[in-house]
Scaffold this active site. Sequence first.
Site, PDB file in Angstrom:
ATOM      1  N   SER A   5       0.652  -1.147  -0.132  1.00  0.00           N
ATOM      2  CA  SER A   5       0.005   0.000  -0.202  1.00  0.00           C
ATOM      3  C   SER A   5       0.837   1.198  -0.005  1.00  0.00           C
ATOM      4  O   SER A   5       0.538   2.391  -0.543  1.00  0.00           O
ATOM      5  CB  SER A   5      -1.038  -0.080   1.027  1.00  0.00           C
ATOM      6  OG  SER A   5      -1.894  -1.197   1.327  1.00  0.00           O
TER       7      SER A   5
ATOM      8  N   HIS B 114       0.403   4.510   5.068  1.00  0.00           N
ATOM      9  CA  HIS B 114       0.101   5.212   3.795  1.00  0.00           C
ATOM     10  C   HIS B 114       0.515   6.689   3.775  1.00  0.00           C
ATOM     11  O   HIS B 114       0.836   7.093   2.801  1.00  0.00           O
ATOM     12  CB  HIS B 114      -1.303   5.121   4.077  1.00  0.00           C
ATOM     13  CG  HIS B 114      -2.056   3.705   4.112  1.00  0.00           C
ATOM     14  ND1 HIS B 114      -3.297   3.635   4.414  1.00  0.00           N
ATOM     15  CD2 HIS B 114      -1.545   2.590   3.606  1.00  0.00           C
ATOM     16  CE1 HIS B 114      -3.779   2.218   4.240  1.00  0.00           C
ATOM     17  NE2 HIS B 114      -2.515   1.584   3.939  1.00  0.00           N
TER      18      HIS B 114
END
Length: 340
Positions: free
Chosen positions: A155, A205
């Site tokens: 991610s 993230h």
Amino acid sequence: MYRSRGRSRNRGMLYLLALHVASEFCQLDRKPPVTAGLIAANTLVYLRPGVLDDLLPSLDEVCLHPYLVLKNKDLKRLFLSAFYHVDESHLVYNMLSLLWKGIQLERMMGSTEFASMVAVLLGLSHGIVVVTAKILATFFDYPYPLTSECAVGFSAVLFALKVVLNSSSPNLTNVYGVVVPARYAAWAELLLIQMFVPGVSFIGHLSGIFAGILYLRFRRFFSRSNPLPPIMRKLTWIIGWPLRFFQGHFIGYRRPTFGHGTLGGRVPGAARNVNAVWRCPSCTFDNNIYLDTCEMCGTRHGDVDFSASAPRFSPLAPAGSSDDLSLEELRRLRLERFNT
């Protein structure tokens, strides 16, 4: 990027992923090999088929744990953690996102530069995770990210790719039903995922977004592409040497192609240039130098100058061949050529 937890063994969604990837790749004229390789690598690591189950380390041995990275200098966690996923939905979601972003970026940048960019973003984003966790523990008395988080998944790299992909876009985009300017899509997705998806790594993230921004700033600062493509081209050349050696010594011919391809066997010297062409004096069609007649109108070509000073080969047509033909006869010859 998810925090490590127990892994589900349900594999039903993988068939959907395979079908979607196959459908997308079949529609492309030029298949992006780096994107395909990354998807295959992530999927194989998750499935661990056959002997790979014994060779690959476990998820707990590679998850991104900032404290263990700093204490043991365990650098493999910086890179291998990206290829591990906690469950099938985590893998499928990330790979579908990689498919969409990878196809666009690899076709725009080229496979070598795209691969080098992914490598830079992977190391940069996970490095920022470790540094951020250390700063939070040292200066803000918040040790949880440093000592307790152990994250895996692709991610962080995907957020960085999203920043790069939308950096110059003037358009609007839809992020889970929220319409935002495309250049802010990564920030909107960061907040929405953190609000509605449990167990995700906010720092991971966020570090991916920072990695994408830093990559763009460095690239603009040096006013050139990142320095890894030449290195990767050299590595590719070295790795491919055994195959080229085998082809050069044991394969005495090449498959014939037409137009601007190659025809026949090994040709010594300068004539081995597969892009060398001769231009038909009748119809101006560029033919491969290994063809005796023009593919368009059937005119035979004569002596050709193979010297390096001749950028385009313009042969002398045999006397009495095409120069004496009228325009109508040339058209008729062309029609006959296509109808045969």
